[in-house]
Design a protein around this motif. Structure first.
Motif, PDB file in Angstrom:
ATOM      1  N   LEU A 180       0.846  -1.519   0.058  1.00 30.38           N
ATOM      2  CA  LEU A 180       0.183  -0.127   0.107  1.00 30.38           C
ATOM      3  C   LEU A 180       0.814   1.650  -0.027  1.00 30.38           C
ATOM      4  O   LEU A 180       1.882   1.646   0.679  1.00 30.38           O
ATOM      5  CB  LEU A 180      -1.219  -0.004   1.409  1.00 30.38           C
ATOM      6  CG  LEU A 180      -1.920  -1.084   1.191  1.00 30.38           C
ATOM      7  CD1 LEU A 180      -2.370  -1.045   2.880  1.00 30.38           C
ATOM      8  CD2 LEU A 180      -2.801  -1.015   0.097  1.00 30.38           C
ATOM      9  N   HIS A 181       0.591   2.155  -0.860  1.00 28.02           N
ATOM     10  CA  HIS A 181       1.225   3.127  -1.170  1.00 28.02           C
ATOM     11  C   HIS A 181       0.074   4.366  -1.273  1.00 28.02           C
ATOM     12  O   HIS A 181      -0.637   4.335  -2.097  1.00 28.02           O
ATOM     13  CB  HIS A 181       2.311   3.687  -1.573  1.00 28.02           C
ATOM     14  CG  HIS A 181       3.293   2.532  -2.047  1.00 28.02           C
ATOM     15  ND1 HIS A 181       4.300   2.585  -2.695  1.00 28.02           N
ATOM     16  CD2 HIS A 181       2.823   1.019  -2.910  1.00 28.02           C
ATOM     17  CE1 HIS A 181       5.350   1.030  -2.047  1.00 28.02           C
ATOM     18  NE2 HIS A 181       4.284   0.516  -3.145  1.00 28.02           N
ATOM     19  N   PRO A 182      -0.207   5.631  -0.038  1.00 30.43           N
ATOM     20  CA  PRO A 182      -0.919   5.928   0.192  1.00 30.43           C
ATOM     21  C   PRO A 182      -0.583   7.739  -1.352  1.00 30.43           C
ATOM     22  O   PRO A 182       0.542   7.383  -0.894  1.00 30.43           O
ATOM     23  CB  PRO A 182      -0.750   7.158   1.184  1.00 30.43           C
ATOM     24  CG  PRO A 182      -0.099   6.162   2.357  1.00 30.43           C
ATOM     25  CD  PRO A 182       1.142   4.887   1.629  1.00 30.43           C
ATOM     26  N   ARG A 183      -1.702   8.029  -2.050  1.00 25.80           N
ATOM     27  CA  ARG A 183      -1.376   9.074  -2.827  1.00 25.80           C
ATOM     28  C   ARG A 183      -0.512  10.127  -2.670  1.00 25.80           C
ATOM     29  O   ARG A 183       0.319  10.394  -3.303  1.00 25.80           O
ATOM     30  CB  ARG A 183      -2.420   9.049  -3.657  1.00 25.80           C
ATOM     31  CG  ARG A 183      -2.025  10.307  -5.263  1.00 25.80           C
ATOM     32  CD  ARG A 183      -3.931   9.676  -5.974  1.00 25.80           C
ATOM     33  NE  ARG A 183      -3.939   8.710  -6.066  1.00 25.80           N
ATOM     34  CZ  ARG A 183      -4.735   8.885  -7.040  1.00 25.80           C
ATOM     35  NH1 ARG A 183      -5.853   9.888  -6.898  1.00 25.80           N
ATOM     36  NH2 ARG A 183      -4.980   7.345  -7.247  1.00 25.80           N
ATOM     37  N   ALA A 184      -1.082  10.725  -1.328  1.00 26.77           N
ATOM     38  CA  ALA A 184      -1.127  11.450  -0.850  1.00 26.77           C
ATOM     39  C   ALA A 184       1.056  11.224  -0.118  1.00 26.77           C
ATOM     40  O   ALA A 184       1.294  12.450   0.832  1.00 26.77           O
ATOM     41  CB  ALA A 184      -1.222  12.035   0.652  1.00 26.77           C
ATOM     42  N   GLY A 185       1.093   9.762   0.351  1.00 23.44           N
ATOM     43  CA  GLY A 185       2.401  10.014   0.596  1.00 23.44           C
ATOM     44  C   GLY A 185       3.303   8.960   0.256  1.00 23.44           C
ATOM     45  O   GLY A 185       3.391   7.694   0.697  1.00 23.44           O
ATOM     46  N   PRO A 186       3.563   8.663  -0.949  1.00 30.87           N
ATOM     47  CA  PRO A 186       4.349   7.501  -1.230  1.00 30.87           C
ATOM     48  C   PRO A 186       5.566   6.658  -0.501  1.00 30.87           C
ATOM     49  O   PRO A 186       5.505   5.910  -0.881  1.00 30.87           O
ATOM     50  CB  PRO A 186       4.504   8.041  -2.740  1.00 30.87           C
ATOM     51  CG  PRO A 186       4.439  10.166  -3.265  1.00 30.87           C
ATOM     52  CD  PRO A 186       2.848   9.587  -1.746  1.00 30.87           C
ATOM     53  N   VAL A 212       5.125   3.482   3.072  1.00 33.45           N
ATOM     54  CA  VAL A 212       4.680   2.012   2.459  1.00 33.45           C
ATOM     55  C   VAL A 212       4.308   0.851   3.266  1.00 33.45           C
ATOM     56  O   VAL A 212       4.543   0.831   4.560  1.00 33.45           O
ATOM     57  CB  VAL A 212       5.685   1.216   1.573  1.00 33.45           C
ATOM     58  CG1 VAL A 212       5.355   0.078   1.717  1.00 33.45           C
ATOM     59  CG2 VAL A 212       6.599   2.259   0.371  1.00 33.45           C
ATOM     60  N   ALA A 213       3.183   0.255   3.656  1.00 37.42           N
ATOM     61  CA  ALA A 213       2.601  -0.711   3.873  1.00 37.42           C
ATOM     62  C   ALA A 213       2.196  -2.168   3.695  1.00 37.42           C
ATOM     63  O   ALA A 213       1.960  -1.934   1.927  1.00 37.42           O
ATOM     64  CB  ALA A 213       1.647  -0.255   5.468  1.00 37.42           C
ATOM     65  N   THR A 214       2.269  -3.293   4.151  1.00 37.49           N
ATOM     66  CA  THR A 214       2.587  -4.521   3.777  1.00 37.49           C
ATOM     67  C   THR A 214       2.018  -5.518   3.857  1.00 37.49           C
ATOM     68  O   THR A 214       1.948  -5.312   5.603  1.00 37.49           O
ATOM     69  CB  THR A 214       3.719  -5.264   2.959  1.00 37.49           C
ATOM     70  OG1 THR A 214       4.945  -5.333   3.726  1.00 37.49           O
ATOM     71  CG2 THR A 214       4.910  -3.651   1.929  1.00 37.49           C
ATOM     72  N   VAL A 215       1.569  -6.307   3.781  1.00 39.59           N
ATOM     73  CA  VAL A 215       0.833  -7.413   3.998  1.00 39.59           C
ATOM     74  C   VAL A 215       0.751  -8.857   3.439  1.00 39.59           C
ATOM     75  O   VAL A 215       0.459  -8.696   2.173  1.00 39.59           O
ATOM     76  CB  VAL A 215      -1.270  -7.539   4.047  1.00 39.59           C
ATOM     77  CG1 VAL A 215      -1.983  -8.384   4.123  1.00 39.59           C
ATOM     78  CG2 VAL A 215      -1.227  -5.682   5.140  1.00 39.59           C
ATOM     79  N   ALA A 238       3.129  -4.946   8.026  1.00 37.27           N
ATOM     80  CA  ALA A 238       5.007  -4.137   8.036  1.00 37.27           C
ATOM     81  C   ALA A 238       4.457  -2.668   7.988  1.00 37.27           C
ATOM     82  O   ALA A 238       4.286  -2.217   6.751  1.00 37.27           O
ATOM     83  CB  ALA A 238       6.122  -5.263   6.641  1.00 37.27           C
ATOM     84  N   PHE A 239       5.328  -2.058   8.425  1.00 35.01           N
ATOM     85  CA  PHE A 239       5.545  -1.155   8.408  1.00 35.01           C
ATOM     86  C   PHE A 239       6.510  -0.204   8.980  1.00 35.01           C
ATOM     87  O   PHE A 239       6.121  -0.480  10.485  1.00 35.01           O
ATOM     88  CB  PHE A 239       3.797  -0.117   8.533  1.00 35.01           C
ATOM     89  CG  PHE A 239       4.246   1.181   8.884  1.00 35.01           C
ATOM     90  CD1 PHE A 239       3.353   1.949   7.294  1.00 35.01           C
ATOM     91  CD2 PHE A 239       4.107   2.368   9.589  1.00 35.01           C
ATOM     92  CE1 PHE A 239       3.835   3.329   6.995  1.00 35.01           C
ATOM     93  CE2 PHE A 239       4.262   3.450   9.461  1.00 35.01           C
ATOM     94  CZ  PHE A 239       4.173   3.964   8.373  1.00 35.01           C
ATOM     95  N   ALA A 240       7.017   0.413   8.561  1.00 37.70           N
ATOM     96  CA  ALA A 240       8.514   1.145   9.662  1.00 37.70           C
ATOM     97  C   ALA A 240       9.127   0.354  10.422  1.00 37.70           C
ATOM     98  O   ALA A 240       9.477   0.899  11.255  1.00 37.70           O
ATOM     99  CB  ALA A 240       7.832   2.404   9.905  1.00 37.70           C
ATOM    100  N   ALA A 253      -2.986  -1.990   7.863  1.00 39.43           N
ATOM    101  CA  ALA A 253      -1.859  -1.394   6.770  1.00 39.43           C
ATOM    102  C   ALA A 253      -2.508  -0.549   6.686  1.00 39.43           C
ATOM    103  O   ALA A 253      -1.191   1.039   6.378  1.00 39.43           O
ATOM    104  CB  ALA A 253      -1.427  -2.248   5.785  1.00 39.43           C
ATOM    105  N   VAL A 254      -3.940   0.115   6.189  1.00 44.10           N
ATOM    106  CA  VAL A 254      -4.358   1.187   5.359  1.00 44.10           C
ATOM    107  C   VAL A 254      -4.604   3.065   6.903  1.00 44.10           C
ATOM    108  O   VAL A 254      -3.532   3.105   6.942  1.00 44.10           O
ATOM    109  CB  VAL A 254      -6.281   1.045   5.583  1.00 44.10           C
ATOM    110  CG1 VAL A 254      -6.552   2.293   5.172  1.00 44.10           C
ATOM    111  CG2 VAL A 254      -6.034   0.155   3.835  1.00 44.10           C
ATOM    112  N   ASP A 255      -4.378   1.953   7.893  1.00 49.24           N
ATOM    113  CA  ASP A 255      -5.061   2.612   9.340  1.00 49.24           C
ATOM    114  C   ASP A 255      -3.068   3.289   8.821  1.00 49.24           C
ATOM    115  O   ASP A 255      -2.518   4.808   9.521  1.00 49.24           O
ATOM    116  CB  ASP A 255      -5.015   2.830  10.395  1.00 49.24           C
ATOM    117  CG  ASP A 255      -6.448   2.728   9.887  1.00 49.24           C
ATOM    118  OD1 ASP A 255      -7.402   2.918   9.192  1.00 49.24           O
ATOM    119  OD2 ASP A 255      -6.746   1.958  11.065  1.00 49.24           O
ATOM    120  N   ALA A 256      -2.126   2.903   9.135  1.00 46.00           N
ATOM    121  CA  ALA A 256      -1.149   3.128   9.667  1.00 46.00           C
ATOM    122  C   ALA A 256      -0.255   3.891   8.780  1.00 46.00           C
ATOM    123  O   ALA A 256       0.782   4.612   8.772  1.00 46.00           O
ATOM    124  CB  ALA A 256      -0.549   1.583  10.171  1.00 46.00           C
ATOM    125  N   ALA A 257      -0.529   3.634   7.067  1.00 48.74           N
ATOM    126  CA  ALA A 257       0.310   4.063   6.266  1.00 48.74           C
ATOM    127  C   ALA A 257      -0.445   5.178   6.191  1.00 48.74           C
ATOM    128  O   ALA A 257      -0.166   6.669   5.480  1.00 48.74           O
ATOM    129  CB  ALA A 257      -0.053   3.093   4.790  1.00 48.74           C
TER     130      ALA A 257
END
Length: 127
Positions: free
Chosen positions: A4-10, A13-16, A28-30, A55-59
Motif C-alpha cells: 500500500l502506497h498512499p497517494r498523498a504520501g507514496p 509503504v505498508a505491506t500485508v 509491516a510498516f516502518a 496497513a491502511v490506517d498505519a500508512a
C-alpha cells in the motif's frame, strides 16, 4: 503480498503478506512487523481484513512506531495508531530469543521513536 502506497504520501509503504500454508497473516510498516494467525477457514477472511485495515490506517493516519534495540537487533516493536487521540490502538511484537541473545552479547538498549503525521484526506481510524 499487497503493498500500500498512499497517494498523498507514496514514501509511506505498508505491506500485508499471507502465508496460506502456515495460516499466517503479516503486516509491516516502518520496521514494525506484526502477525496474526487463522487456523480455521472461517476465520481467515477476518484475519486478512484486520491486517489490511491496520496497513491502511498505519500508512495514512497519524502513526507512531517505537522500537527497543540493542546491538543492532530489534527486541520489541510497538505500532500505535492515532497516538494522541482518544482511543489509540497498539500492536506490540516482542522477540524473546533476540532479547536473550542480546543480553549475552551485552550492550546498551536504546529506544527509537518515529512519528508519522496523518496524511490529508486519510480515512478515519477504525475502532
Amino acid at each position: 503480498m499487497i503493498e500500500l502506497h498512499p497517494r498523498a504520501g507514496p514514501e509511506r509503504v505498508a505491506t500485508v503478506q499471507v502465508n496460506s500454508a502456515a495460516e499466517v497473516f503479516s503486516f509491516a510498516f516502518a520496521g514494525h512487523v506484526g502477525h496474526d494467525f487463522a487456523y480455521e477457514d472461517v476465520d481467515r477472511p477476518e484475519a486478512l481484513r484486520e491486517r489490511i485495515d491496520l496497513a491502511v490506517d498505519a500508512a495514512s493516519g497519524p502513526t507512531r512506531v517505537i522500537r527497543r534495540r540493542r546491538g543492532g537487533m530489534t527486541l520489541e516493536s510497538t505500532l500505535v495508531l492515532d497516538p494522541d487521540g482518544p482511543h489509540p490502538h497498539r500492536d506490540t511484537v516482542s522477540y524473546p530469543v533476540r532479547r536473550l541473545r542480546s543480553r549475552v552479547r551485552g550492550g546498551r538498549t536504546t529506544r527509537e521513536v518515529e512519528d508519522f503525521p496523518g496524511l490529508p484526506d486519510s480515512p478515519a481510524l477504525r475502532e
